[in-house]
Enzyme design. Structure first.
Site, PDB file in Angstrom:
ATOM      1  CG  ASP A 173      45.792  40.846  43.881  1.00 31.61           C
ATOM      2  OD1 ASP A 173      44.642  40.710  43.455  1.00 31.61           O
ATOM      3  OD2 ASP A 173      46.190  40.337  44.948  1.00 31.61           O
TER       4      ASP A 173
ATOM      5  CD  GLU B 114      41.779  43.946  44.042  1.00 35.40           C
ATOM      6  OE1 GLU B 114      40.746  43.302  44.209  1.00 35.40           O
ATOM      7  OE2 GLU B 114      42.869  43.585  44.507  1.00 35.40           O
TER       8      GLU B 114
ATOM      9  CG  ASP C  77      40.033  21.892  29.137  1.00 39.68           C
ATOM     10  OD1 ASP C  77      41.261  21.959  28.900  1.00 39.68           O
ATOM     11  OD2 ASP C  77      39.465  20.850  29.516  1.00 39.68           O
TER      12      ASP C  77
ATOM     13  CG  ASN D  25      44.757  20.162  28.165  1.00 39.82           C
ATOM     14  OD1 ASN D  25      43.777  20.681  28.721  1.00 39.82           O
ATOM     15  ND2 ASN D  25      45.914  19.993  28.772  1.00 39.82           N
TER      16      ASN D  25
HETATM   17  O1  TEU Z   1      41.173  40.711  45.797  1.00 39.60           O
HETATM   18  C1  TEU Z   1      41.248  41.696  46.756  1.00 39.60           C
HETATM   19  C2  TEU Z   1      40.186  41.799  47.760  1.00 39.60           C
HETATM   20  O2  TEU Z   1      40.537  42.186  48.828  1.00 39.60           O
HETATM   21  C3  TEU Z   1      38.759  41.413  47.591  1.00 39.60           C
HETATM   22  O3  TEU Z   1      38.133  41.719  46.437  1.00 39.60           O
HETATM   23  C4  TEU Z   1      38.637  39.984  48.030  1.00 39.60           C
HETATM   24  O4  TEU Z   1      38.661  39.123  46.948  1.00 39.60           O
HETATM   25  C5  TEU Z   1      37.371  39.734  48.798  1.00 39.60           C
HETATM   26  O5  TEU Z   1      37.253  40.660  49.785  1.00 39.60           O
HETATM   27  C6  TEU Z   1      37.423  38.374  49.420  1.00 39.60           C
HETATM   28  O6  TEU Z   1      36.188  38.111  49.989  1.00 39.60           O
HETATM   29  C7  TEU Z   1      42.339  40.364  45.123  1.00 39.60           C
HETATM   30  C8  TEU Z   1      42.015  39.384  44.022  1.00 39.60           C
HETATM   31  O7  TEU Z   1      41.213  40.028  43.062  1.00 39.60           O
HETATM   32  C9  TEU Z   1      41.384  38.192  44.627  1.00 39.60           C
HETATM   33  O8  TEU Z   1      40.939  37.278  43.678  1.00 39.60           O
HETATM   34  C10 TEU Z   1      42.398  37.564  45.533  1.00 39.60           C
HETATM   35  O9  TEU Z   1      41.819  36.502  46.241  1.00 39.60           O
HETATM   36  C11 TEU Z   1      42.988  38.543  46.539  1.00 39.60           C
HETATM   37  O10 TEU Z   1      43.306  39.797  45.974  1.00 39.60           O
HETATM   38  C12 TEU Z   1      44.279  38.005  47.082  1.00 39.60           C
HETATM   39  O11 TEU Z   1      45.251  38.012  46.086  1.00 39.60           O
HETATM   40 CA    CA Z   2      43.190  22.461  30.074  1.00 40.88          CA
END
Ligand code: TEU
Ligand code: CA
Length: 594
Positions: free
Chosen positions: A241, A295, A63, A65
């Site tokens: 993602d 991912e 952080d 600020n």
């Molecule tokens: O995560 C995808 C995902 O399906 C899992 O790793 C999920 O976070 C877990 O099952 C929840 O319990 C990705 C991102 O990395 C995650 O941070 C996000 O919340 C999710 O997609 C939605 O964008």
């Molecule tokens: Ca900040």
């Protein structure tokens, strides 16, 4: 001389011809670099295969600020720290404008920086600082869904004939109820009734994360445009993602009973996924020299080459979840064994040939701390086991991804109350399980201490000052782990024997030989419950890695024909042992040149 020229010409023709034969019918969109003919151990060398990636979760990094929230200026101020670790690519978790229902994975505006994180000028400064240090920056591309506050959804929900209606997935009620039985990863149904039009929209994650309709070509073009917006700024690629979820099954059929426990395998790999990824490659990615990592939640090993085989022009690599989720049965914690972990690495190596590439990781912002989940976070073994895991991550085959704080051996947080959590996944699960009296609060909290995503999201521990030097605010957005007096960056930097310095040395070891990148991998002793011993071989260059995954002292007899040669590095020091019998202390790790 003439013979030499002829020989070289033959070589050139041979490589060009054989390469062309291997390629699938081309649509003329391949990046020019992909026709580079020379190989290392059969692989086409690429910068992203040789990279070491460090993930930054901006909210928790630094952080600048004093508002209690990490920000871009904070990251820029710590670039020397990151570079000093020996990594050369930074993956930035979402930094876009967001109402933060899921900490930035719910994007309101893809072309704006989250106000709490700073401004576009701050982003440009961060990117310039990264480039100045000859590192690269990849962004998080979250395009399976947006925030419900994104302008597209604000329009989409207004009426059934709104021009943006088909940007999302709307369905009428079925027999007065939800359109199908799909469940959200954050508990409950994946459908939410929207009163304005009386229809349901799909959200595989939070209610505030409506899924985009990728079957609409307008949506796809919007995504390619926003990708080009950032690529034109000079970013070096994307972590994508939940990318295998973008194409939904035809007719949105019910989850069959056997798919309920792990619905990700049902949601992933829809009928048009390959088509959309190829299109994305053609329209955006192929125009730049960038890396992509998907991912791949819900993708099997067998399916992996269909996404990452370089001749298919889709993704460079994916995150396979088999290893990181080995400690999970569905969402619940399970005790894992070393032979299981080794089997996963062997299967991954067998599933991918020289045309595909892999990642290696055991942590990220969605999983507990690596030393707590895969090592031993007791005071006695924390340092040794964190170093042993670093030895493994940096010598396995695939691009290593390290999560912020793992280089300090940061541990899980000692949660004792639901109020200490921020994560929507935890809060929703609490409502669904504890508030409904299905699970006692104590049992729930015990589980979350092991598995919760917030374990990885507590602020970086920089020094011994209040709140670990993360912020000057009285309260950071998520509490700092109370162990920061013992575990912090300042101390790690000043102590030559620290995890941070060992990590740096291991990064140098990895870079010292292409055998650690492209070399063959072989597990020497798959069934051994305590020792993980493997070789990495590229022609005459051979390395042996021996890791003791237990707290016991182990006398280890190397398999026939293998003798430990010159010691390259060890995490406990003080040994010159060679030969075929090794005496390893608890959590000892050694790398030998054979
Ligand atoms: O995560 C995808 C995902 O399906 C899992 O790793 C999920 O976070 C877990 O099952 C929840 O319990 C990705 C991102 O990395 C995650 O941070 C996000 O919340 C999710 O997609 C939605 O964008
Ligand atoms: Ca900040």
């Amino acid at each position: 001389m003439i013979r030499l020229i002829l020989f070289l010409l033959t070589l050139l023709c041979f490589s060009t011809v054989s390469f062309a034969e291997l390629r699938p019918p081309s649509d003329g969109t391949n990046a020019p670099s992909s026709s580079f003919p020379s190989t290392v151990n059969g692989y086409q060398p690429k910068w992203w295969k040789e990279a070491i990636v460090y993930q930054v979760y901006p909210r928790s990094f630094k952080d600048s600020n004093g508002d209690g929230i990490g920000d871009l200026k904070g990251i820029t101020s710590k670039l020397d720290y990151i570079q000093g670790l020996g990594v050369n690519v930074i993956w930035l978790s979402p930094h876009y404008d967001s109402p933060n229902a899921d900490n930035g994975y719910d994007i309101r505006n893809y072309r704006k920086v989250m106000a709490e994180f700073g401004t576009m000028a701050d982003f440009d400064e961060l990117l310039a600082g990264v480039k100045q240090r000859h590192m690269k920056l990849i962004l998080d591309l979250v395009v399976n869904h947006t925030s419900d506050e994104h302008a597209w959804f604000v329009e989409s929900r207004k009426s059934k004939d709104n021009p943006y209606r088909d940007y999302y997935i709307w369905r009428p009620a079925k027999d007065g109820n939800v359109p199908n039985n799909w469940t959200s990863f954050f508990s409950g149904s994946a459908w939410k009734l929207d009163p304005t039009t009386g229809e349901y929209y799909l959200h595989l994650f939070a209610e505030k994360q409506p899924d985009l309709n990728w079957d609409n070509p307008k949506v796809r073009n919007e995504v390619y445009d926003l990708m080009k917006f950032w690529l034109d700024k000079g970013v070096d690629g994307f972590r994508m993602d939940v990318i295998p979820f973008i194409s939904k099954r035809e007719g949105l059929p019910d989850l069959p009973p056997e798919a309920m426990a792990k619905p990700q395998y049902f949601y992933a790999m829809g009928p048009h996924l390959h088509e959309y990824l190829r299109e994305m490659n053609k329209e955006a990615l192929s125009k730049y020299d960038v890396m992509t990592v998907g991912e791949a939640f819900g993708v099997t090993l067998e399916q992996t080459p269909t996404l990452v085989d370089e001749r298919r022009d889709q993704l460079n690599m994916i995150f396979n979840f088999d290893a990181v989720r080995l400690n999970r049965d569905g969402d619940r914690w399970r005790d894992w064994t070393l032979p299981e972990l080794k089997a996963i690495y062997t299967q991954e190596n067998q599933a991918l040939d020289v045309h595909s590439w892999n990642t290696v990781f055991l942590s990220n912002h969605d999983n507990p701390r690596v030393v707590s989940a895969f090592g031993n976070d007791s005071p006695q073994y924390r340092v040794a086991s964190a170093k042993a895991l670093a030895t493994m991550l940096l010598t396995l085959k695939g691009t290593p991804f390290i999560y912020q704080g793992d280089e300090l051996g940061m541990t899980n947080y000692p949660f004792t109350s639901i109020d200490q959590f921020d994560d929507i996944a935890v809060k929703n699960a609490w409502k669904a399980m504890v508030v409904t009296n299905q699970v006692p609060a104590d049992a729930f909290l015990a589980e979350m201490r092991k598995t919760s995503r917030d374990n990885a999201r507590t602020p970086m521990q920089w020094d011994k000052s209040p709140n670990a030097g993360f912020t000057t605010a009285a309260r950071p957005w998520l509490a700092v782990n109370p162990n920061y007096l013992a575990i912090n960056a300042k101390q790690e930097l000043s102590n030559k024997g620290s995890i941070y310095h060992y990590f740096r040395d291991m990064a140098d070891v990895r870079r010292s030989s292409l055998a650690f990148v492209y070399g063959d991998y072989q597990d020497l002793d798959p069934a051994n419950p305590k020792i993980f011993a493997y070789t990495r071989v590229n022609g005459a260059e051979k390395y042996l890695v021996v890791l003791n995954f237990s707290t016991d002292a182990v006398t280890y007899q190397l398999p026939d024909g293998i003798k430990a040669g010159q010691l390259v590095i060890s995490n406990l020091g003080g040994t010159n042992e060679t030969g075929d019998t090794l005496h390893l202390k608890g959590w000892e790790a050694r790398v030998y040149k054979l």
